[in-house]
Design a protein around this motif. Structure first.
Motif, PDB file in Angstrom:
ATOM      1  N   GLY A  12     -11.921   9.406  29.982  1.00 38.87           N
ATOM      2  CA  GLY A  12     -10.810   8.702  30.232  1.00 38.87           C
ATOM      3  C   GLY A  12      -9.833   9.664  30.589  1.00 38.87           C
ATOM      4  O   GLY A  12      -8.852   9.188  31.443  1.00 38.87           O
ATOM      5  N   ILE A  13      -9.411  11.251  30.106  1.00 41.29           N
ATOM      6  CA  ILE A  13      -8.175  11.584  30.529  1.00 41.29           C
ATOM      7  C   ILE A  13      -8.794  11.951  31.742  1.00 41.29           C
ATOM      8  O   ILE A  13      -7.600  12.192  32.179  1.00 41.29           O
ATOM      9  CB  ILE A  13      -8.449  12.976  29.102  1.00 41.29           C
ATOM     10  N   LYS A  14      -9.691  12.655  31.636  1.00 40.63           N
ATOM     11  CA  LYS A  14      -9.754  13.097  33.399  1.00 40.63           C
ATOM     12  C   LYS A  14      -9.995  12.215  34.228  1.00 40.63           C
ATOM     13  O   LYS A  14      -9.428  12.489  36.016  1.00 40.63           O
ATOM     14  CB  LYS A  14     -11.027  13.337  33.419  1.00 40.63           C
ATOM     15  N   ALA A  15     -10.061  11.368  33.838  1.00 44.09           N
ATOM     16  CA  ALA A  15      -9.808   9.839  35.588  1.00 44.09           C
ATOM     17  C   ALA A  15      -8.225   9.497  35.412  1.00 44.09           C
ATOM     18  O   ALA A  15      -8.302   9.639  36.548  1.00 44.09           O
ATOM     19  CB  ALA A  15     -10.611   8.811  34.707  1.00 44.09           C
ATOM     20  N   ALA A  16      -7.613   9.398  34.246  1.00 43.28           N
ATOM     21  CA  ALA A  16      -6.577   8.909  34.386  1.00 43.28           C
ATOM     22  C   ALA A  16      -5.618  10.581  34.950  1.00 43.28           C
ATOM     23  O   ALA A  16      -5.033  10.056  36.094  1.00 43.28           O
ATOM     24  CB  ALA A  16      -5.593   9.394  33.346  1.00 43.28           C
ATOM     25  N   GLN A  17      -6.290  11.544  35.115  1.00 38.99           N
ATOM     26  CA  GLN A  17      -5.335  12.391  35.913  1.00 38.99           C
ATOM     27  C   GLN A  17      -6.181  12.665  37.348  1.00 38.99           C
ATOM     28  O   GLN A  17      -5.400  12.641  38.073  1.00 38.99           O
ATOM     29  CB  GLN A  17      -6.296  14.218  35.049  1.00 38.99           C
ATOM     30  N   LYS A  18      -7.330  12.295  37.315  1.00 37.50           N
ATOM     31  CA  LYS A  18      -8.170  12.234  38.654  1.00 37.50           C
ATOM     32  C   LYS A  18      -7.494  10.925  39.496  1.00 37.50           C
ATOM     33  O   LYS A  18      -7.108  11.537  40.739  1.00 37.50           O
ATOM     34  CB  LYS A  18      -9.322  12.024  38.666  1.00 37.50           C
ATOM     35  N   PHE A  19      -6.618   9.936  38.669  1.00 35.40           N
ATOM     36  CA  PHE A  19      -6.192   9.149  40.216  1.00 35.40           C
ATOM     37  C   PHE A  19      -4.579   8.945  39.769  1.00 35.40           C
ATOM     38  O   PHE A  19      -3.867   8.542  39.771  1.00 35.40           O
ATOM     39  CB  PHE A  19      -6.536   7.591  39.064  1.00 35.40           C
ATOM     40  N   LYS A  20      -4.198  10.089  39.004  1.00 31.43           N
ATOM     41  CA  LYS A  20      -2.530  10.650  39.302  1.00 31.43           C
ATOM     42  C   LYS A  20      -1.631   9.317  38.194  1.00 31.43           C
ATOM     43  O   LYS A  20      -0.755   9.366  39.043  1.00 31.43           O
ATOM     44  CB  LYS A  20      -1.953  10.893  40.710  1.00 31.43           C
ATOM     45  N   LEU A  21      -2.455   9.404  37.070  1.00 31.60           N
ATOM     46  CA  LEU A  21      -1.741   8.036  36.136  1.00 31.60           C
ATOM     47  C   LEU A  21      -0.804   8.737  35.606  1.00 31.60           C
ATOM     48  O   LEU A  21      -0.636   9.411  35.897  1.00 31.60           O
ATOM     49  CB  LEU A  21      -2.114   7.405  35.421  1.00 31.60           C
ATOM     50  N   GLU A  22       1.003   8.073  35.657  1.00 31.06           N
ATOM     51  CA  GLU A  22       2.031   8.439  35.427  1.00 31.06           C
ATOM     52  C   GLU A  22       1.618   8.560  33.336  1.00 31.06           C
ATOM     53  O   GLU A  22       2.069   9.380  33.131  1.00 31.06           O
ATOM     54  CB  GLU A  22       2.878   7.575  35.377  1.00 31.06           C
ATOM     55  N   ARG A  23       0.842   8.154  33.090  1.00 38.76           N
ATOM     56  CA  ARG A  23       1.430   8.270  31.614  1.00 38.76           C
ATOM     57  C   ARG A  23      -0.073   7.729  30.625  1.00 38.76           C
ATOM     58  O   ARG A  23      -0.789   6.577  31.563  1.00 38.76           O
ATOM     59  CB  ARG A  23       2.545   6.935  30.946  1.00 38.76           C
ATOM     60  N   ILE A  24      -0.409   8.159  29.763  1.00 38.39           N
ATOM     61  CA  ILE A  24      -1.787   8.075  28.995  1.00 38.39           C
ATOM     62  C   ILE A  24      -1.321   7.820  27.359  1.00 38.39           C
ATOM     63  O   ILE A  24      -0.484   8.316  26.964  1.00 38.39           O
ATOM     64  CB  ILE A  24      -3.118   8.398  28.751  1.00 38.39           C
ATOM     65  N   GLU A  25      -2.117   6.997  26.783  1.00 38.10           N
ATOM     66  CA  GLU A  25      -1.801   6.592  25.563  1.00 38.10           C
ATOM     67  C   GLU A  25      -3.053   7.189  24.867  1.00 38.10           C
ATOM     68  O   GLU A  25      -4.361   6.928  24.843  1.00 38.10           O
ATOM     69  CB  GLU A  25      -1.632   5.249  24.534  1.00 38.10           C
ATOM     70  N   VAL A  26      -3.063   8.435  24.101  1.00 35.12           N
ATOM     71  CA  VAL A  26      -3.637   8.944  23.400  1.00 35.12           C
ATOM     72  C   VAL A  26      -4.440   8.424  21.837  1.00 35.12           C
ATOM     73  O   VAL A  26      -3.143   8.066  20.828  1.00 35.12           O
ATOM     74  CB  VAL A  26      -3.464  11.023  23.190  1.00 35.12           C
ATOM     75  N   CYS A  27      -5.825   7.872  22.056  1.00 33.34           N
ATOM     76  CA  CYS A  27      -6.089   7.090  20.802  1.00 33.34           C
ATOM     77  C   CYS A  27      -7.319   7.401  20.285  1.00 33.34           C
ATOM     78  O   CYS A  27      -8.666   8.247  21.162  1.00 33.34           O
ATOM     79  CB  CYS A  27      -6.325   5.866  21.115  1.00 33.34           C
TER      80      CYS A  27
END
Length: 172
Positions: A12-27
């Motif tokens: 999930g983290i790598k996908a968020a990085q790949k799609f250049k998301l601005e923000r994630i919530e680590v859970c």
């Protein structure tokens, strides 16, 4: 409006990085609406995601009501999270009447802000009795953000309340 993705896996983290998301919530444990993630996972989130990270601070899935032991655990979790340089933490405490627990939230906000962390009130908001009164309390307490689906299971169903909350937010 910032779209935030909750992640509980390296994938999930790598996908968020790949799609250049601005923000994630680590859970951890999204099946139970999210818990404080393991330390190793927080470390990996820092390594693999370059934008804003917020860390969920929730010691158990039973409710959003916390006793003194829970508060100590949450403060320790905030301190640990701060070691991985997130932008902020995500938490929210309610009382037995599903109203904002002023005392607990004030303790946690003060602790997190002293560590230079932003504070987000999480979706416990969606079970508060009065969304508009609760919103104003959250805003006045010093929370920087609010996560909500408009008092519904998903944001699409809660769109009317979301629109009204957006009008109320004005300066935040």
């Amino acid at each position: 409006m910032i779209i935030e993705v909750c992640v509980e896996s390296i994938r999930g983290i790598k996908a968020a990085q790949k799609f250049k998301l601005e923000r994630i919530e680590v859970c951890g444990d999204l099946y139970n609406d999210g818990l404080t993630p393991e330390i190793d996972f927080q470390k990996k989130a820092k390594k693999y995601f370059s934008n804003d990270r917020y860390i969920m601070i929730r010691p158990h899935y039973r409710s959003f009501i916390y006793n003194e032991t829970d508060i100590k655990v949450m403060k320790k979790s905030i301190l640990i999270a701060s070691k991985f340089n997130p932008k902020g933490v995500v938490f929210g405490s309610l009382n037995k009447s599903n109203q904002i627990d002023l005392r607990t939230n004030e303790i946690l906000i003060s602790y997190a802000k002293n560590l230079n962390l932003k504070c987000t009130f999480h979706r416990a908001f969606d079970i508060c009795n009065n969304p508009f009164k609760s919103f104003n309390i959250i805003k006045s307490m010093g929370f920087d953000c609010l996560l909500t689906s408009g008092h519904q299971k998903d944001a699409e169903k809660g769109i009317q309340i979301l629109k009204k909350l957006t009008e109320l937010k004005k300066d935040k």
